[in-house]
Scaffold this active site. Structure first.
Site, PDB file in Angstrom:
ATOM      1  N   ARG A  61      -6.827   0.617  17.082  1.00 17.64           N
ATOM      2  CA  ARG A  61      -7.451   1.145  15.616  1.00 17.64           C
ATOM      3  C   ARG A  61      -8.361  -0.019  15.482  1.00 17.64           C
ATOM      4  O   ARG A  61      -9.378  -0.047  16.302  1.00 17.64           O
ATOM      5  CB  ARG A  61      -6.047   1.114  14.698  1.00 17.64           C
ATOM      6  CG  ARG A  61      -6.526   1.986  13.390  1.00 17.64           C
ATOM      7  CD  ARG A  61      -5.381   1.912  12.187  1.00 17.64           C
ATOM      8  NE  ARG A  61      -5.261   0.691  11.933  1.00 17.64           N
ATOM      9  CZ  ARG A  61      -4.389   0.384  10.920  1.00 17.64           C
ATOM     10  NH1 ARG A  61      -3.657   1.527  10.314  1.00 17.64           N
ATOM     11  NH2 ARG A  61      -4.323  -0.831   9.995  1.00 17.64           N
ATOM     12  N   LYS A 106       0.723  -1.167   0.091  1.00 16.40           N
ATOM     13  CA  LYS A 106      -0.167  -0.065  -0.106  1.00 16.40           C
ATOM     14  C   LYS A 106       0.754   1.278  -0.108  1.00 16.40           C
ATOM     15  O   LYS A 106       0.307   2.153  -0.376  1.00 16.40           O
ATOM     16  CB  LYS A 106      -1.002  -0.047   1.066  1.00 16.40           C
ATOM     17  CG  LYS A 106      -0.161   0.043   2.525  1.00 16.40           C
ATOM     18  CD  LYS A 106      -1.338  -0.138   3.641  1.00 16.40           C
ATOM     19  CE  LYS A 106      -0.526   0.062   4.971  1.00 16.40           C
ATOM     20  NZ  LYS A 106      -1.386  -0.584   6.067  1.00 16.40           N
TER      21      LYS A 106
HETATM   22  C1  LIG Z   1      -0.291  -1.290   6.748  1.00 17.89           C
HETATM   23  C2  LIG Z   1      -0.463  -2.416   7.645  1.00 17.89           C
HETATM   24  C3  LIG Z   1       0.435  -3.186   7.827  1.00 17.89           C
HETATM   25  C4  LIG Z   1       1.879  -2.932   7.520  1.00 17.89           C
HETATM   26  O1  LIG Z   1       2.527  -2.203   8.620  1.00 17.89           O
HETATM   27  P1  LIG Z   1       4.038  -1.621   8.368  1.00 17.89           P
HETATM   28  O2  LIG Z   1       4.474  -0.986   9.351  1.00 17.89           O
HETATM   29  O3  LIG Z   1       4.300  -0.972   6.980  1.00 17.89           O
HETATM   30  O4  LIG Z   1       4.959  -2.973   8.235  1.00 17.89           O
HETATM   31  C5  LIG Z   1       0.300  -4.234   8.685  1.00 17.89           C
HETATM   32  N1  LIG Z   1      -1.132  -4.736   8.875  1.00 17.89           N
HETATM   33  C6  LIG Z   1      -1.967  -3.699   8.448  1.00 17.89           C
HETATM   34  C7  LIG Z   1      -3.445  -4.234   8.870  1.00 17.89           C
HETATM   35  C8  LIG Z   1      -1.881  -2.698   8.053  1.00 17.89           C
HETATM   36  O5  LIG Z   1      -3.040  -1.741   7.658  1.00 17.89           O
END
Ligand SMILES: *Cc1c(COP(=O)(O)O)cnc(C)c1O
Length: 362
Positions: free
Chosen positions: A131, A36
């Site tokens: 979250r 993403k």
């Molecule tokens: C963006 C996201 C991740 C990845 O997080 P990083 O810190 O970039 O490794 C993992 N799990 C969820 C649910 C996310 O939204």
């Protein structure tokens, strides 16, 4: 090359992915590569795959669609609770989605039945970062409901720490997920194959060997893209931090005072800057602005450049200690995750994707 541009070194992304996939393998953890931060760049996704990543995760269906249209096969993990208005697309684009809401899972079940497929879900549990996620006592009742739905398979549980409030992953909060999984398995007729507990904030815990054994899945974005863990933003050993470099061009270079003249009100973004009088200085304007970057998230690679500020389209630097810089010169910046996201999203920033074979730093 037209400026500004973002250079993407795919070999470095691949190398970083391989480093983390191997680390995961040593500890029995499968690493999903999270795209993403690059808007689901198909080239970046392919580099992750070359590095040994199987699962690709993204939070936006548009990004997953972009990767699929580029010929990349699943499994794709939708890493945000699907919108009720998009359950059909979710089922057709993602093999797995993260879920917390009964109504959504019910709608996914109907969509899956209509499409004649089984949609897999990970149920997210909130272990304190506040979250997404079910509150632990909501988990069991929801699992009981979902096991009655057709077209849905509960693949496992997940949790997401650190992202919103900085809650640090520990053996204890990870064990909490394992305990919940075991409670669910003993009370309902399900096997929870995946316990997906980590993002890049869990890398230190993973490397320490103190992760509970049943945790077997991480979703990693920043660690692969920028080579850092995300509790202290420390460099991750054996990875590159410069797979992405943002470059702008100097469009004005002048000697000016360090404080503005005249009476002062708010700036373009509603702030009143506080400035110290440091006499005359050399200042350069780079053709980047708040529309293309997160000002707090970029660091000039040139050691003696300072960032003064930015408006929508002008990034102002102090160049007093770099007298060689002139109009037309290119200036490189290291983006953090937020700045990377902004640069990837800006249509004004060209994307320069390379596969050069690079030498690893010691
Ligand atoms: C963006 C996201 C991740 C990845 O997080 P990083 O810190 O970039 O490794 C993992 N799990 C969820 C649910 C996310 O939204």
């Amino acid at each position: 090359m037209r400026t500004p541009y973002l250079s993407i070194d795919l070999d470095k992304v691949e190398h970083n992915a391989r480093t983390l996939v191997n680390l995961g393998r040593m500890h029995g953890v499968t690493i999903a590569g999270v795209t993403k931060g690059t808007l689901g760049s198909p080239e970046v996704a392919k580099a992750m795959r070359r590095g040994g990543v199987q699962w690709l995760g993204d939070s936006r269906l548009e990004n997953i669609e972009r990767m699929r249209n580029a010929g990349i096969r699943g499994p794709f993990l939708l890493m945000r609770s699907p919108q009720l208005s998009e359950v059909e697309r979710t089922v057709s684009l993602a093999e797995v989605s993260l879920n917390t809401e009964y109504e959504v899972i019910h709608a996914l079940s109907e969509a899956a039945l209509k499409q004649g497929v089984v949609h897999n879900i990970l149920l997210m549990v909130d272990l304190g970062d506040l979250r997404e996620g079910l509150w632990p006592e909501e988990l069991l009742p929801l699992v009981l409901e979902v096991t009655r739905m057709r077209g849905i398979r509960i693949l496992g549980l997940g949790t997401n720490l650190t992202d919103l409030n900085g809650t640090i992953p520990t053996p204890e909060n990870n064990q909490r997920l394992v305990d919940l999984a075991e409670e669910v398995e003993s009370r309902c007729d399900v096997h929870l194959e995946w316990l997906s507990a980590g993002n890049s904030s869990s890398l230190k815990l993973l490397a320490s060997g103190r992760l509970p054994r049943r945790i077997n899945h991480f979703r990693i974005g920043e660690g692969i893209l920028l080579g850092r863990e995300t509790i202290e933003r420390e460099i991750w050993p054996g990875t590159y931090q410069d797979a992405f470099v943002l470059t702008g061009e100097i469009i004005e270079c002048k000697r000016k005072p360090s404080v503005p003249s005249g009476e002062r009100g708010q700036d373009a973004f509603g702030n009143v800057p506080i400035l110290e009088d440091r006499g005359m200085m050399t200042r350069a304007i780079v053709n980047l602005g708040r529309q293309d970057l997160r000002l707090e998230g970029i660091a000039p690679q040139h050691p003696s450049l300072g960032i003064i500020g930015a408006t929508s389209d002008h990034l102002v630097l102090e160049t007093t200690a770099a007298p060689e810089l002139k109009v037309g010169d290119h200036v490189n910046f290291s983006p953090d995750y937020g700045a990377l996201l902004a640069a990837m999203t800006s249509p004004f920033v060209q994307k320069s994707i390379r596969r050069a074979t690079a030498v690893m730093p010691e």
